[in-house]
Scaffold this active site. Structure first.
Site, PDB file in Angstrom:
ATOM      1  CG  LEU A 125      -5.879  -0.368   0.898  1.00  0.00           C
ATOM      2  CD1 LEU A 125      -6.008   0.944   1.669  1.00  0.00           C
ATOM      3  CD2 LEU A 125      -5.671  -1.521   1.907  1.00  0.00           C
ATOM      4  N   PRO A 128      -1.952   2.277  -7.977  1.00  0.00           N
ATOM      5  CG  PRO A 128      -2.357   3.304 -10.043  1.00  0.00           C
ATOM      6  CD  PRO A 128      -2.900   3.185  -8.643  1.00  0.00           C
ATOM      7  N   GLY A 131       0.680  -0.640  -2.875  1.00  0.00           N
ATOM      8  CA  GLY A 131       0.145  -1.999  -2.737  1.00  0.00           C
ATOM      9  C   GLY A 131       0.419  -2.481  -1.329  1.00  0.00           C
ATOM     10  CG  ASP A 240      -7.720  -7.989  11.238  1.00  0.00           C
ATOM     11  OD1 ASP A 240      -6.611  -8.137  10.717  1.00  0.00           O
ATOM     12  OD2 ASP A 240      -7.911  -7.299  12.268  1.00  0.00           O
ATOM     13  NE  ARG A 243      -3.979  -9.208   5.107  1.00  0.00           N
ATOM     14  CZ  ARG A 243      -3.187  -8.320   5.675  1.00  0.00           C
ATOM     15  NH1 ARG A 243      -2.999  -8.338   6.982  1.00  0.00           N
ATOM     16  NH2 ARG A 243      -2.570  -7.406   4.931  1.00  0.00           N
ATOM     17  CB  ILE A 337      -0.404 -36.178  -9.175  1.00  0.00           C
ATOM     18  CG1 ILE A 337       0.448 -36.223  -7.902  1.00  0.00           C
ATOM     19  CG2 ILE A 337      -1.364 -37.368  -9.241  1.00  0.00           C
ATOM     20  CD1 ILE A 337      -0.316 -36.023  -6.613  1.00  0.00           C
ATOM     21  CD  GLU A 363      -8.241  -9.818   0.969  1.00  0.00           C
ATOM     22  OE1 GLU A 363      -8.221  -9.771   2.213  1.00  0.00           O
ATOM     23  OE2 GLU A 363      -9.277  -9.871   0.289  1.00  0.00           O
TER      24      GLU A 363
HETATM   25  N1  CAA Z   1      -4.569  -2.966  13.723  1.00  0.00           N
HETATM   26  C1  CAA Z   1      -4.440  -1.767  14.303  1.00  0.00           C
HETATM   27  N2  CAA Z   1      -3.448  -0.938  14.031  1.00  0.00           N
HETATM   28  C2  CAA Z   1      -2.559  -1.338  13.115  1.00  0.00           C
HETATM   29  C3  CAA Z   1      -2.633  -2.575  12.455  1.00  0.00           C
HETATM   30  C4  CAA Z   1      -3.708  -3.403  12.789  1.00  0.00           C
HETATM   31  N3  CAA Z   1      -3.875  -4.580  12.201  1.00  0.00           N
HETATM   32  N4  CAA Z   1      -1.582  -2.687  11.621  1.00  0.00           N
HETATM   33  C5  CAA Z   1      -0.878  -1.569  11.751  1.00  0.00           C
HETATM   34  N5  CAA Z   1      -1.479  -0.751  12.642  1.00  0.00           N
HETATM   35  C6  CAA Z   1      -1.034   0.564  13.111  1.00  0.00           C
HETATM   36  C7  CAA Z   1       0.275   0.454  13.846  1.00  0.00           C
HETATM   37  O1  CAA Z   1       0.081   0.223  15.212  1.00  0.00           O
HETATM   38  C8  CAA Z   1       0.887   1.793  13.573  1.00  0.00           C
HETATM   39  O2  CAA Z   1       0.273   2.767  14.387  1.00  0.00           O
HETATM   40  P1  CAA Z   1       1.065   4.094  14.870  1.00  0.00           P
HETATM   41  O3  CAA Z   1       1.645   4.745  13.661  1.00  0.00           O
HETATM   42  O4  CAA Z   1       0.017   4.906  15.548  1.00  0.00           O
HETATM   43  O5  CAA Z   1       2.137   3.612  15.809  1.00  0.00           O
HETATM   44  C9  CAA Z   1       0.437   2.094  12.158  1.00  0.00           C
HETATM   45  O6  CAA Z   1      -0.764   1.359  11.971  1.00  0.00           O
HETATM   46  C10 CAA Z   1       1.419   1.707  11.105  1.00  0.00           C
HETATM   47  O7  CAA Z   1       1.716   0.338  11.282  1.00  0.00           O
HETATM   48  P2  CAA Z   1       3.093  -0.270  10.881  1.00  0.00           P
HETATM   49  O8  CAA Z   1       4.216   0.569  11.419  1.00  0.00           O
HETATM   50  O9  CAA Z   1       3.057  -1.694  11.243  1.00  0.00           O
HETATM   51  O10 CAA Z   1       3.051  -0.052   9.324  1.00  0.00           O
HETATM   52  P3  CAA Z   1       3.916  -0.767   8.260  1.00  0.00           P
HETATM   53  O11 CAA Z   1       3.834   0.113   7.082  1.00  0.00           O
HETATM   54  O12 CAA Z   1       5.250  -1.177   8.803  1.00  0.00           O
HETATM   55  O13 CAA Z   1       3.154  -2.129   8.011  1.00  0.00           O
HETATM   56  C11 CAA Z   1       1.548  -3.387   6.827  1.00  0.00           C
HETATM   57  C12 CAA Z   1       1.821  -2.158   7.670  1.00  0.00           C
HETATM   58  C13 CAA Z   1       1.382  -4.576   7.729  1.00  0.00           C
HETATM   59  C14 CAA Z   1       2.663  -3.657   5.838  1.00  0.00           C
HETATM   60  C15 CAA Z   1       0.249  -3.039   6.106  1.00  0.00           C
HETATM   61  O14 CAA Z   1       0.439  -1.877   5.328  1.00  0.00           O
HETATM   62  C16 CAA Z   1      -0.228  -4.166   5.235  1.00  0.00           C
HETATM   63  O15 CAA Z   1      -0.887  -5.074   5.728  1.00  0.00           O
HETATM   64  N6  CAA Z   1       0.062  -4.098   3.925  1.00  0.00           N
HETATM   65  C17 CAA Z   1      -0.542  -5.017   2.961  1.00  0.00           C
HETATM   66  C18 CAA Z   1      -1.755  -4.375   2.361  1.00  0.00           C
HETATM   67  C19 CAA Z   1      -2.709  -5.367   1.808  1.00  0.00           C
HETATM   68  O16 CAA Z   1      -2.921  -6.459   2.329  1.00  0.00           O
HETATM   69  N7  CAA Z   1      -3.360  -4.972   0.732  1.00  0.00           N
HETATM   70  C20 CAA Z   1      -4.406  -5.760   0.142  1.00  0.00           C
HETATM   71  C21 CAA Z   1      -5.433  -4.842  -0.466  1.00  0.00           C
HETATM   72  S1  CAA Z   1      -7.014  -5.570  -0.651  1.00  0.00           S
HETATM   73  C22 CAA Z   1      -6.960  -6.635  -1.926  1.00  0.00           C
HETATM   74  O17 CAA Z   1      -5.940  -6.964  -2.442  1.00  0.00           O
HETATM   75  C23 CAA Z   1      -8.256  -7.286  -2.354  1.00  0.00           C
HETATM   76  C24 CAA Z   1      -9.049  -6.672  -3.459  1.00  0.00           C
HETATM   77  O18 CAA Z   1      -9.279  -7.261  -4.501  1.00  0.00           O
HETATM   78  C25 CAA Z   1      -9.739  -5.416  -3.269  1.00  0.00           C
END
Ligand code: CAA
Length: 428
Positions: A125, A128, A131, A240, A243, A337, A363
């Site tokens: 996901l 660069p 994030g 989900d 995390r 400690i 995450e």
């Molecule tokens: N379930 C369903 N729908 C969701 C949702 C969820 N959990 N979260 C958001 N949405 C929907 C919203 O309802 C909204 O829908 P509409 O546009 O139709 O109204 C849309 O998605 C956009 O949501 P937001 O307005 O909340 O978007 P945002 O940009 O304000 O926030 C965020 C989104 C929570 C910041 C999200 O982008 C996020 O979690 N970012 C962090 C990303 C992350 O954790 N990355 C880790 C990558 S994996 C990794 O790191 C591991 C590896 O080694 C591979």
């Protein structure tokens, strides 16, 4: 309310504990220092069913429930984070997403060998330039007959350079922002797909982290997961699961800090007494206990909800946020400690500190989770149901009720004439 683990969960906990003690712990320090993946242990993890723990047996998995899945992560990260990361990306982010959103054909072709431990899978996901702002991916997917052509790159991907299968997110139409995203299964060996390793990481040195580069990769239509435009929802649902594994793993890391600190407190004397007799040391130990137990309860609640097929974005975010902070603080205090010995790789706390730091970032950063929790409480963020809801654990029926023990759903809100409006109005 029943806080007892059942016999099956205890058996899985013991299996994971024994595996980690025998196969991971003896080599953890050496492999961390050498930046080496312990392939023998990884193979054994597969043969014990631990690479498909919560996947139903019909898809090659072990059919454990999600609390048991959390216990696997906890016991494994008690010994080495790199192995819990495999649970996070291979099982949580990738395999659980295929179980939730995949077609029967995709499950047979990709999920079954993954769950059996025959193929290793990861999740692409982060980019660069994307994030925290995960809806802003620049990787593109263009339709071409019965194929999609993918171009772009992913970075900070756990297992990137060693995985066989990739669940990758790309945009079909960047003007639609997150609504233009889609999810695709890629396989190593596809023309135009290359991977690399990132060197010089602070922690998780015994695991692979890298990049995925896609140059005109032709992906069959059959490898589209979900529908066009559903990619962002799939990514959020994957998180989900992911995390949850990070949170439960963080409990294990904090527990390891406590175990090492209690042992050291009783071995080391200062001013004629074991250092555990000093109140400032006891304060650090007590803080670890408080953090571990509150984190574990948050994890068990999220796991319990997952067992019944409930959506847990808020509860999982809360568990991940809290547990990762606790693990990092516990590692820092464990070094304190251990004094100067804590600063040396002769004792494990310095590895715990380096390994705990990444989980505060990946995450969902600490800041993203803080904002999410503030927005949920204020009523600015509401979860929408997924088109494909999370699968209940094997042997459980979906329940409609959600979040039964939260302050947000407290059954007796203050009357409006005392507190103002009891129901917050969502903002813009
Ligand atoms: N379930 C369903 N729908 C969701 C949702 C969820 N959990 N979260 C958001 N949405 C929907 C919203 O309802 C909204 O829908 P509409 O546009 O139709 O109204 C849309 O998605 C956009 O949501 P937001 O307005 O909340 O978007 P945002 O940009 O304000 O926030 C965020 C989104 C929570 C910041 C999200 O982008 C996020 O979690 N970012 C962090 C990303 C992350 O954790 N990355 C880790 C990558 S994996 C990794 O790191 C591991 C590896 O080694 C591979």
């Amino acid at each position: 309310m029943d806080f007892l683990l059942n016999d099956d969960q205890r058996a899985v906990q013991k299996l994971a504990f024994d595996f980690a003690q025998n196969e991971i712990a003896p080599y953890a320090r050496e492999h961390d220092e050498e930046g080496k993946i312990n392939w023998d242990a990884l193979k054994k993890m597969g043969s014990l069913g631990l690479l498909g723990g919560p996947i139903p047996e019909e898809y090659g998995g072990a059919g454990f429930d999600y609390i048991a899945f959390g216990l696997i992560c906890e016991e494994i990260e008690r010994d080495e984070t790199a192995f819990r990361v495999i649970q996070s990306v291979h099982v949580g982010l990738n395999s659980m997403s295929l179980l939730q959103w995949g077609t029967e054909e995709q499950k047979q072709k990709y999920l079954v060998p993954q769950a059996r431990g025959e193929k290793l899978a990861t999740f692409g996901l982060t980019e660069p330039g994307a994030g925290s702002d995960a809806g802003n991916v620049a990787t593109t997917a263009r339709k071409d007959g019965d194929h999609y052509i993918l171009n772009g790159s992913k970075i900070w991907i756990s297992l990137a350079d060693v995985a066989d299968h990739f669940l990758v997110f790309a945009s079909l139409d960047r003007s639609k922002k997150h609504h233009g995203m889609a999810a695709f299964i890629l396989e190593r060996g596809m023309d135009g797909l290359t991977t690399g390793t990132i060197h010089g990481k602070l922690g998780v040195r015994a695991g692979n982290t890298g990049e995925i580069i896609m140059q005109d990769v032709r992906v069959p239509k059959a490898n589209l997961v979900g529908e066009e435009g559903e990619g962002f929802a799939i990514a959020m649902s994957a998180l989900d699961w992911g995390r949850f594994t990070v949170a439960t793993g963080a409990v294990g890391l904090a527990q390891a800090c406590l175990d090492a600190s209690v042992k050291y407190c009783n071995e080391r004397n200062a001013f004629g007494r074991p250092i555990g007799k000093f109140q400032l040391v006891q304060q650090m130990i007590a803080k670890m206990v408080e953090g571990i137990e509150t984190s574990r309860l948050l994890c068990y609640r999220a796991g319990w909800m997952k067992n019944y097929g409930m959506k847990t974005t808020r509860e999982t975010s809360l568990a991940k946020w809290h547990a990762c902070n606790v693990a990092f603080e516990s590692a820092n205090d464990a070094i304190e400690i251990h004094g100067a010995y804590g600063y040396s790789s002769e004792y494990p706390p310095e590895r715990y500190l380096r390994n705990s730091r990444g989980a505060v970032i990946y995450e969902g950063t600490r800041e993203i989770h803080t904002v999410m929790q503030g927005e949920y409480a204020l009523g600015y963020r509401q979860d929408k149901p997924y088109r494909c809801p999370p699968p209940p654990a094997v042997g459980y029926q979906r329940k409609d009720a959600h979040d039964p023990v939260s302050a947000l759903h407290y059954p007796f809100p203050l009357p409006t004439n005392i507190s103002g409006s009891a129901t917050p109005t969502p903002g813009n």
